[in-house]
Scaffold this active site. Structure first.
Site: not given
Ligand code: WQD
Length: 338
Positions: A128, A153, A157
């Site tokens: 992302s 989060y 990644k």
């Protein structure tokens, strides 16, 4: 037509996963879904069959379950894996970080280990643009430095990318592609699959469509006093079907890749403000959206959009859908939702 091979798609009933399953079938691959449906609905499987005419093989379990994963690898002998399965709610990750570290990191370790044990060497990972946080340059290149991310989060990644790199370098036959998505929006043109946010949507476009359909009272635009053309934040909104096709191209390209790990920013290369998105939605669907300007949202970067030259040249991919197309498809999907 002879299948081009079995591709395991973890999280294949989810938003980007389901659209990628459709594009894999169109391209002659045989996708094998593994999904525990924590963030998707079973009816999506029927919709996929309706769109493709193919009854897709789907397994309902957590892909961190290595024993069950091994059985699927032995039975289907996949030629590649696309790993979508992960938790992805920024706010939830702050409230419940261990869930995110356990699931997002744990499932990646298990699936990579299973690939190595079964000589599956083509691995595409769902990363992302969030890894850049507030990028020091725009448009954002793959070489733009990662930022310090306050959200667990976003941090998962960044760590997952490092796990992929270390694993690829320790296992030279493994070819890994990291796709850094910008802002996925829209839905399949059939209106049969699309985004299914759980509860109140965090993201802009599902909030727009839920407001337009009357599920939400009004949209709040999080701030219009930023240093941009109209004061609202800029993002790179990419149609989910274009994003899905980038995964198919990545699977295709890995076979001839010389590099252990290749990173691509997958975006349109165009920045749109929040008001651009609202205006595109109103124009293409011929309606007025109920919105107001509210305070800034904590943690929002001002401008994030991709320099997509590498993915365009490296994968021979380019986006086909416009912002207006995405707004029309998102609205079509929202209206058909039960
Ligand atoms: C976009 C813009 C908001 C809702 C998120 C995830 C990121 C990645 C992409 C997974 C911002 C504004 C939003 C609303 C608004 N996903 N907005 N009113 O924050 O760029 O990124 O999706 O990897 O991890 O964080 O997307 O859609 O939340 O916000 O004004 O009700 O829309 O302030 O400027 P974001 P978003």
């Amino acid at each position: 037509m002879e299948s081009k091979g079995n591709i395991i798609v973890t999280g294949g009933a989810g938003f980007i996963g389901s659209h990628t399953v459709v594009e894999l079938i169109e391209e002659g691959y045989n996708p094998i879904i593994i999904d525990d449906f924590r963030n998707s609905e079973k009816f999506i499987l029927d919709r996929l069959q309706e769109i493709t005419g193919v009854k897709i093989i789907a397994y309902n379990f957590d892909c961190a379950n290595q024993e069950k994963l091994q059985e699927v690898f032995e039975k289907h002998k996949p030629s590649g894996v696309i790993h979508f399965a992960a938790d992805k709610a920024v706010g939830e990750s702050v409230a419940n970080p261990l869930k995110y570290y356990q699931n997002n990191l744990g499932s990646l370790v298990v699936i990579l280990d299973t690939c190595i044990k079964n000589n599956v060497t083509n691995f595409v990972f769902s990363s992302s643009c969030t890894v850049y946080v507030e990028p020091e340059e725009t448009p954002v290149k793959e070489t733009t430095a990662m930022g310090y991310t306050a959200s667990p989060y976003g941090y998962t990644k960044q760590v997952c990318e490092r796990i992929c790199q270390d694993t690829a370098y320790a296992n030279p036959e493994l070819k890994i592609t990291l796709l850094r998505y910008f802002n996925p929006i829209g839905a399949h043109s059939s209106g049969l699959i699309g985004e299914l946010p759980i509860g109140v949507p965090n993201n802009l476009v599902p909030y727009i469509t839920q407001t337009a359909v009357g599920l939400r009272e009004e949209l709040t635009v999080h701030g219009n006093d930023y240093d941009t053309t109209d004061g609202t934040c800029i993002r790179d909104y990419i149609h989910v079907v274009d994003l899905a096709n980038a995964h198919v191209k990545a699977i295709e390209a890995a076979k001839n890749s010389k590099e252990a790990v290749v990173i691509y920013n997958v975006g349109t290369g165009v920045g749109s403000t929040v008001l651009d998105v609202i205006q595109a939605f109103e124009k293409v669907n011929n309606l007025k959206l109920n919105y107001k300007i509210g305070p800034r949202r904590e943690g929002d970067a001002v401008t994030v959009y991709a320099n997509n030259e590498k993915v365009v040249s490296g994968l021979g991919w380019k986006p086909k859908f416009s912002l207006e197309d995405a707004m029309q498809h998102a609205w079509n999907w929202q209206q058909k939702l039960k």
